[in-house]
Design a protein around this motif. Structure first.
Motif, PDB file in Angstrom:
ATOM      1  N   MET A 185     -19.876 -21.361 -48.904  1.00 22.28           N
ATOM      2  CA  MET A 185     -19.717 -21.604 -50.416  1.00 22.28           C
ATOM      3  C   MET A 185     -21.600 -20.643 -50.524  1.00 22.28           C
ATOM      4  O   MET A 185     -21.815 -19.228 -50.886  1.00 22.28           O
ATOM      5  N   ARG A 186     -22.498 -20.533 -49.501  1.00 26.08           N
ATOM      6  CA  ARG A 186     -23.635 -19.634 -49.328  1.00 26.08           C
ATOM      7  C   ARG A 186     -23.354 -18.557 -48.944  1.00 26.08           C
ATOM      8  O   ARG A 186     -24.497 -17.230 -49.377  1.00 26.08           O
ATOM      9  N   ILE A 187     -22.364 -18.243 -48.443  1.00 27.50           N
ATOM     10  CA  ILE A 187     -21.973 -16.694 -47.793  1.00 27.50           C
ATOM     11  C   ILE A 187     -21.801 -16.184 -49.713  1.00 27.50           C
ATOM     12  O   ILE A 187     -22.436 -14.386 -49.725  1.00 27.50           O
ATOM     13  N   GLN A 188     -21.467 -17.245 -50.537  1.00 26.98           N
ATOM     14  CA  GLN A 188     -20.740 -16.730 -51.999  1.00 26.98           C
ATOM     15  C   GLN A 188     -22.072 -16.149 -52.758  1.00 26.98           C
ATOM     16  O   GLN A 188     -22.157 -16.713 -53.558  1.00 26.98           O
ATOM     17  N   HIS A 189     -24.082 -16.718 -52.142  1.00 27.63           N
ATOM     18  CA  HIS A 189     -24.941 -17.022 -52.799  1.00 27.63           C
ATOM     19  C   HIS A 189     -24.791 -17.827 -53.628  1.00 27.63           C
ATOM     20  O   HIS A 189     -25.714 -18.265 -54.355  1.00 27.63           O
TER      21      HIS A 189
END
Length: 466
Positions: A185-189
Motif C-alpha cells: 500500500m505504501r508503494i501506492q502512496h
C-alpha cells in the motif's frame, strides 16, 4: 487503541519466549513479535506519549529528540527487520536445512537489511525506498511461507503435524495481510493503510488464544497440560504415601485381630464366627494389596536403562497377550519398520506396553484388531498401540491422564495405568499421546527421543549416505 495492540504483541512475544527459550525457532518467534511491534511503538510515542508529556509540561531537555529517535528507529526496525525475523523463524522451525546451511542463510539473508540501513535516512525523518524494500521483503515472506508449508507436508508425527497446521494459519495469513498493508500500500502512496494492522493483530491474538486452548500453538497447550499433570501427580504421590502408611497400620491391626478371632472361634467350636473372621482377614488382605498397587504405580520411577532390541520386546508382549486376545476374539498385528537399539528400562517399557494393550483388549469386548507398530522418525522412535474398540468420547479424553480417573467399571481398577505410563515416558524424556474416536478406536503413541536410538552399522551407513 495502538497502546493496547502494542501491549498485546509484547505479551504474546513474552509468552512465546517462555514456552521453551532453549529452542532457536521459539526465540525467533519471540523476536518476530517484538520486532513487528516497532511500528506500533513509534505510533504510541508520537501520538500518545509525547502529547501527554507536552500537555503536562513534562518534556525535559533532550527528551523530545530522544523519543523521536526511538520512534523512527523502531519504525525502521519493524519494516526492515520483520521480514528477516520471520524468515529466520521458518528456517529454524524444522530440520529442512542442516545446521551449517542455517548459519549460512542467516548471514546471507542479513545483507539486504544491512543495505537498507546504509542507504536509508532514519532521523529526523524516516525515508524508506519502498520499491527497494519490496524487492526483497516479499521474496523473504514467500520463502518463509514455503518452508513452513514444506515442513507441514513432510511432518509424519500426528501431534506435530496438527500443531504446524494451526501455526501456519495463525502466522502466514495475518503476516500476508500485514505485509500488504505495510509495504504494497505504501508503494501506492497510501501511508495510512498500515493502521488496519491493529485489527489484524487483534483478530490474530483472539484466534491464538482459542486455538491454544483446544489444539495448541507452538506447544503452549501441551506444556500447560503437562505441568498441570506433573503437579497433580506430585500432590497425589505425597498424599498417598501418608494415606498408605495410615491404612496399612490399621489394616495390619484388622488382620491381627481377625487372626485372634479365628483362633478363638476354632477353639470354642463356633463355625459362624470362624467364617466372619476369615471374611475380615480377607478384607484386610485386599485393602493391603490395593494400597500396595496404588503406591507402586504412584511412587517415583527409577530407570535401570540398557540398550535393547525394542522389536523383540514388543513381540514378546504380543505373544504374552495372545491367550487373552484369543479369549476376546482379538487379532494382534505387529509391524516393526525399523531395527534399532533403544536405550530404555526394558521392565518399564514392557509394563507400559502391557498396560496399553490390556486397555485395548478391554475396549474390544466383541473382538477386533490390536495393532503394535514401531517406526523410526527423524526426531523420535515411535511406538503405537491401536485398537478398533469403543473409543473414548471427547469429555473423557481430556481426563484420561488424571490419576484415579477411569471409564472402566470394576473394583480392581484404580485409574492409575495411564498416569503410570505417562510418568514412565517422562522419565525416558519422551511423551505419550492419545488419539481416540468414539466407536472407532484409540491410538496411543509413545515418542522416544532420537538420542536414545542407536542404529546398526548398515543403517548408519544408509543414513550418512542419504
Amino acid at each position: 487503541m495502538m497502546l493496547v495492540v502494542l501491549l498485546i504483541i509484547w505479551a504474546l512475544g513474552t509468552l512465546v519466549f517462555f514456552i521453551d527459550p532453549k529452542k532457536t525457532f521459539i526465540r525467533w518467534a519471540s523476536v518476530t513479535a517484538f520486532v513487528g511491534s516497532g511500528g506500533f511503538l513509534a505510533t504510541v510515542i508520537e501520538e500518545t506519549l509525547l502529547p501527554f508529556l507536552w500537555q503536562h509540561q513534562l518534556v525535559l531537555p533532550g527528551t523530545e529528540q530522544l523519543l523521536y529517535r526511538i520512534s523512527t528507529g523502531s519504525s525502521f526496525l519493524c519494516q526492515v527487520g520483520l521480514p528477516y525475523a520471520f524468515l529466520m523463524f521458518a528456517v529454524h522451525s524444522g530440520e529442512l536445512f542442516r545446521a551449517k546451511t542455517k548459519t549460512f542463510l542467516s548471514c546471507l539473508t542479513l545483507l539486504p537489511p544491512l543495505l537498507m540501513l546504509l542507504v536509508t535516512p532514519i532521523y529526523p525523518v524516516l525515508q524508506l525506498n519502498y520499491w527497494l524494500l519490496a524487492a526483497w521483503v516479499f521474496p523473504y515472506f514467500f520463502a518463509a511461507s514455503w518452508i513452513l508449508l514444506t515442513l507441514y507436508r513432510r511432518e509424519k508425527e500426528p501431534h506435530l503435524r496438527k500443531s504446524r497446521f494451526y501455526t501456519n494459519i495463525l502466522i502466514i495469513v495475518p503476516l500476508l495481510l500485514m505485509f500488504i498493508l505495510l509495504y504494497a500500500m505504501r508503494i501506492q502512496h497510501n501511508y495510512e493503510a498500515w493502521r488496519y494492522n491493529a485489527i489484524v493483530v487483534g483478530i490474530q491474538f483472539v484466534f491464538i488464544l482459542l486455538i491454544s486452548v483446544k489444539y495448541g500453538f507452538l506447544g503452549v497447550r501441551f506444556r500447560i497440560e503437562r505441568r498441570r499433570l506433573d503437579s497433580t501427580l506430585r500432590a497425589i504421590t505425597s498424599g498417598t504415601q501418608i494415606l498408605n502408611h495410615t491404612i496399612k497400620n490399621e489394616a495390619g491391626k484388622l488382620s491381627l485381630y481377625a487372626e485372634r478371632i479365628h483362633s478363638y472361634a476354632r477353639k470354642t467350636n463356633q463355625p459362624d464366627l470362624q467364617k466372619d473372621a476369615l471374611i475380615l482377614a480377607e478384607s484386610s488382605r485386599q485393602i493391603l494389596e490395593m494400597m500396595n498397587r496404588i503406591q507402586g504405580q504412584l511412587q517415583d520411577i527409577v530407570l535401570r536403562e540398557q540398550w535393547i532390541d525394542p522389536g523383540s520386546l514388543i513381540e514378546q508382549v504380543a505373544d504374552h497377550l495372545q491367550p487373552d486376545a484369543a479369549a476376546h476374539q482379538v487379532e494382534i498385528k505387529a509391524a516393526l519398520q525399523a531395527n534399532p537399539l533403544l536405550n530404555c528400562d526394558p521392565i518399564q517399557l514392557r509394563e507400559i506396553l502391557t498396560n496399553l494393550c490390556r486397555n485395548a483388549l478391554e475396549a474390544m469386548p466383541s473382538g477386533g484388531t490390536l495393532s503394535l507398530k514401531a517406526t523410526l522418525l527423524k526426531r523420535h522412535y515411535l511406538v503405537t498401540v491401536s485398537d478398533t474398540g469403543t473409543g473414548i468420547d471427547k469429555d473423557n479424553l481430556r481426563h484420561v491422564f488424571d490419576p484415579f480417573f477411569s471409564t472402566k467399571k470394576g473394583g480392581n481398577n484404580f485409574g492409575l495405568g495411564l498416569s503410570y505410563c505417562y510418568s514412565a515416558m517422562q522419565k525416558h524424556q519422551g511423551k505419550l499421546e492419545i488419539y481416540s474416536v468414539l466407536n472407532e478406536g484409540t491410538t496411543v503413541s509413545l515418542y522416544f527421543p532420537r538420542k536414545r536410538v542407536l542404529l546398526p552399522k548398515e543403517e548408519l551407513n544408509k543414513e550418512v549416505n542419504a
